[in-house]
Design a protein around this motif. Structure first.
Motif: not given
Ligand SMILES: Cc1cc2nc3c(=O)[nH]c(=O)nc-3n(C[C@H](O)[C@H](O)[C@H](O)COP(=O)(O)O)c2cc1C
Length: 233
Positions: A160, A163, A166, A169, A172, A189, A191, A193
């Motif tokens: 996220s 984190e 992140a 990713n 987002e 948001y 999610a 995981e």
């Protein structure tokens, strides 16, 4: 009345928990939309399954047409923009955009990127102000408060925003930039995981995400009740 645009981008057609090899992001959008409608049955929903029916990838004709002023559009250009116009109309009509999406290879699935490419449209969702060369972008979807609810699923964990993982990713952050570019800045948001880890970790993540969906619906339904949506004249 509130209008929801519900988008599913997973390549997997089934719903996790119901179908074999079903999609976790579809599970979350199903939870969101069905719970929303049981609380507010008067609200309406447009559904786009872009995972199963991806929008077209933009091409030369599209680009030539999209950057031609409206009054100079030739018939073939209007044809080239017809799909985009339809998707833009659906986005403009929405008060809440619910996006169910997997994380594929560190970012959004190609189908969702194709949708973004179709809806970021000069003159329709964004305007360019030549008098401000540093930041010429003027979002057009600021005529009313629109929310985007991003319901994601990913194989890894701790991804996220903010984190430890992140940096793996870009989903987002990319969506936030693209939606904000058009004027949609109220983003939420949630999610699931650990799909690739499975077991108790995944099960706990599903429970947590489903409970976050419920809490978000409660919060948004109060907000929409307190600030009724202005109907078009
Ligand atoms: C082609 C592909 C690429 C993937 N890439 C990533 C990735 O970069 N990071 C990650 O955490 N999970 C990745 N995954 C796992 C998916 O995010 C995970 O299976 C997720 O549950 C898919 O969403 P869905 O359940 O809605 O179909 C990938 C899965 C596939 C099929």
């Amino acid at each position: 009345m509130t209008h929801i645009l519900h988008i599913d981008a997973s390549a997997r057609p089934g719903i996790a928990g119901t179908d074999n090899h079903g999609s976790h992001s579809r599970h979350l959008t199903y939870q969101f939309v069905s719970q929303w409608q049981s609380g507010r049955p008067q609200d309406t929903v447009t559904y786009r399954d872009i995972g199963q029916n991806p929008p077209s990838i933009i091409n030369h004709d599209w680009i030539a047409s999209a950057f031609t002023p409206e009054e100079r559009l030739e018939p073939w250009m209007k044809e080239a923009l017809a799909e985009s116009d339809q998707l833009v109309d659906e986005l403009i009509a929405a008060d809440i955009v619910v996006i169910g999406t997997p994380l594929y290879n560190f970012g959004m699935p190609a189908a969702l990127k194709a949708w973004i490419d179709q809806v970021v449209r000069a003159g329709r969702t964004v305007e360019f102000d030549d008098s401000n060369p540093i930041d010429p972008y003027v979002p057009k979807l600021i005529d009313r408060e629109r929310h985007a609810v991003v319901l994601a699923a990913r194989g890894g964990v701790n991804m996220s925003p903010g984190e430890e993982m992140a940096h793996m990713n870009h989903l987002e952050p990319h969506l936030a930039t693209a939606l904000g570019f058009m004027g949609i800045t109220r983003l939420h948001y949630i999610a699931i995981e650990g799909q690739e880890v499975g077991g108790e970790l995944l099960a706990a993540s599903v429970v947590e995400a489903v409970s976050q969906v419920k809490a978000l619906i409660d919060e948004l339904q109060v907000a929409f009740q307190e600030a009724p949506i202005s109907e078009p004249a």
